[in-house]
Enzyme design. Structure first.
Site, PDB file in Angstrom:
ATOM      1  N   THR A  24     -10.413  28.856  35.622  1.00  0.00           N
ATOM      2  CA  THR A  24      -9.635  27.773  36.248  1.00  0.00           C
ATOM      3  C   THR A  24      -8.367  28.318  36.877  1.00  0.00           C
ATOM      4  O   THR A  24      -7.958  27.901  37.971  1.00  0.00           O
ATOM      5  CB  THR A  24      -9.277  26.704  35.204  1.00  0.00           C
ATOM      6  OG1 THR A  24     -10.478  26.160  34.656  1.00  0.00           O
ATOM      7  CG2 THR A  24      -8.463  25.579  35.828  1.00  0.00           C
ATOM      8  N   HIS A  70      -9.189  29.765  40.171  1.00  0.00           N
ATOM      9  CA  HIS A  70      -9.314  28.709  41.186  1.00  0.00           C
ATOM     10  C   HIS A  70      -7.936  28.341  41.740  1.00  0.00           C
ATOM     11  O   HIS A  70      -7.758  28.175  42.956  1.00  0.00           O
ATOM     12  CB  HIS A  70      -9.958  27.459  40.578  1.00  0.00           C
ATOM     13  CG  HIS A  70     -11.424  27.591  40.300  1.00  0.00           C
ATOM     14  ND1 HIS A  70     -12.358  27.846  41.282  1.00  0.00           N
ATOM     15  CD2 HIS A  70     -12.119  27.493  39.147  1.00  0.00           C
ATOM     16  CE1 HIS A  70     -13.555  27.907  40.745  1.00  0.00           C
ATOM     17  NE2 HIS A  70     -13.443  27.700  39.436  1.00  0.00           N
ATOM     18  N   SER A 107     -20.695  24.662  33.580  1.00  0.00           N
ATOM     19  CA  SER A 107     -20.226  25.090  34.905  1.00  0.00           C
ATOM     20  C   SER A 107     -19.829  23.898  35.767  1.00  0.00           C
ATOM     21  O   SER A 107     -20.222  22.757  35.514  1.00  0.00           O
ATOM     22  CB  SER A 107     -21.313  25.893  35.607  1.00  0.00           C
ATOM     23  OG  SER A 107     -22.447  25.079  35.868  1.00  0.00           O
TER      24      SER A 107
END
Length: 348
Positions: free
Chosen positions: A46, A49, A269
């Site tokens: 994360t 990202h 996912s």
């Protein structure tokens, strides 16, 4: 208490690629909060990202702020109403801040709270020398646990929740996607008594990590048809349990094709776009159970993670492949983006 009211922190400083190491204010705490001196913090997918500023982070994150959510540390200060934590405790934290009011919370399903806020995503996080958190989110660690190992309990909880969402003892398990959490899922499945643990990934580095965590077979789709390879390994039956960690549409479709009749598909996912699957033939006619997995059960999963670590069932040395000082965070993110690492731990 402090020589300065500032601390070093990795800040998502703008709406674009990258982050900066900056001096920011040490957070204040309220009466129900705890201030923790961070000893180790690990990089999550994360965080990558957010670092790369992809479509998901653009829609969710509001810079500038301190990100990061996986950590361990020592309690430095507690609020006046805090009773469950003491100064000097070694701790980590559940990263989902829940509302306690929605129907899910009222049923004790805190991990799927409709109003969840995530530390380091929706609030300031732990890529810093200090972090402030609600006391109810704190998980106490035994003081003998190394800070590096303690910092990866939160993502290990994702792996534990995914694998142990149903029976695995004596069964065949396929882990699709061997990023850090996928690799941990391999170890969890093996520790839980799976008869066969098949790891599937395009990255040879991470397939080797999966072997080190106990995978009985590894498959690289670049070298062989994964569907046929799994059928060959299971006498044509397919696997009992699929742990989907890749988020890739083709891999997800293959997962449904290799699960056996009456099997389970647990999906952690986060595909970035809709996925096409053959529901009729690969789910309905097979009688397959499909589960969406989010976060960790609070705090059942934490107890399971703690138990596995205490029993020495998880090889954290194989999971944590790189340890870097906080100021070398760019190197850590580069390793993550290239897929040439397991867990990367930063030391403030």
């Amino acid at each position: 208490m402090f020589l300065t009211d500032k601390m070093r922190a990795i800040v998502k400083h703008h709406a674009g690629f990258g982050a900066k190491l900056e001096m920011v204010d040490i957070p204040e705490i309220g009466e129900n909060e705890v201030l923790i001196k961070v000893k180790a913090t690990s990089i999550c997918g994360t965080d990558v990202h957010i670092y790369t500023w992809d479509e998901w982070s653009q829609s969710r994150v509001k810079p500038p702020y301190v990100f990061g959510h996986e950590f361990s540390g020592v309690v430095e200060k507690i609020g006046s109403a805090v009773l469950n934590v003491s100064v000097g405790d070694h701790v980590s934290a559940e990263t989902h801040i829940v509302c306690h009011r929605c129907p899910q919370c009222l049923k004790g399903q805190y991990h799927i709270c409709k109003e969840t806020k995530i530390i380091g995503v929706d609030t300031n996080g732990c890529f810093a020398e200090y972090v402030a958190l609600p006391a109810e989110n704190i998980w106490k660690n035994h003081k003998s646990m190394p800070f590096e190992a303690a910092s990866i309990q939160e993502p290990m909880g994702n792996a534990v929740h995914t694998v142990l969402a149903g029976d695995v003892a004596g069964l065949s398990v396929a882990v699709i996607g061997c990023g850090p959490i996928g690799v941990m899922a391999v170890g969890v499945a093996k520790a839980a008594g799976a008869a066969q643990v098949i790891a599937i990934d395009l990255n040879e580095y991470r397939l080797n990590l999966a072997k080190n965590l106990g995978a009985t077979a590894v498959i690289n789709p670049k070298d062989t048809d994964p569907v046929q390879a799994v059928l060959d390994l299971t006498d044509g039956n397919g696997v009992d349990v699929i742990c989907e960690m890749s988020g890739h549409p083709a891999a997800i479709d293959q997962g449904f094709k290799i699960v056996t009749n009456g099997g389970r598909v647990s999906i952690l996912s986060l595909p970035v776009k809709p996925v096409e699957i053959d529901i009729t033939n690969d789910i309905v006619f097979k009688g397959v159970t499909v589960q969406g997995i989010t976060g960790r059960k609070m705090f059942e999963t934490w107890q399971q993670v703690s138990g596995l670590l205490k029993a020495g069932q998880m090889n954290t040395d194989a999971i944590i492949t790189h340890t870097l000082p906080l100021e070398e965070f760019e190197k850590g993110f580069d390793l993550m983006m290239k897929g040439q690492c397991g867990k990367v731990v930063l030391l403030p």
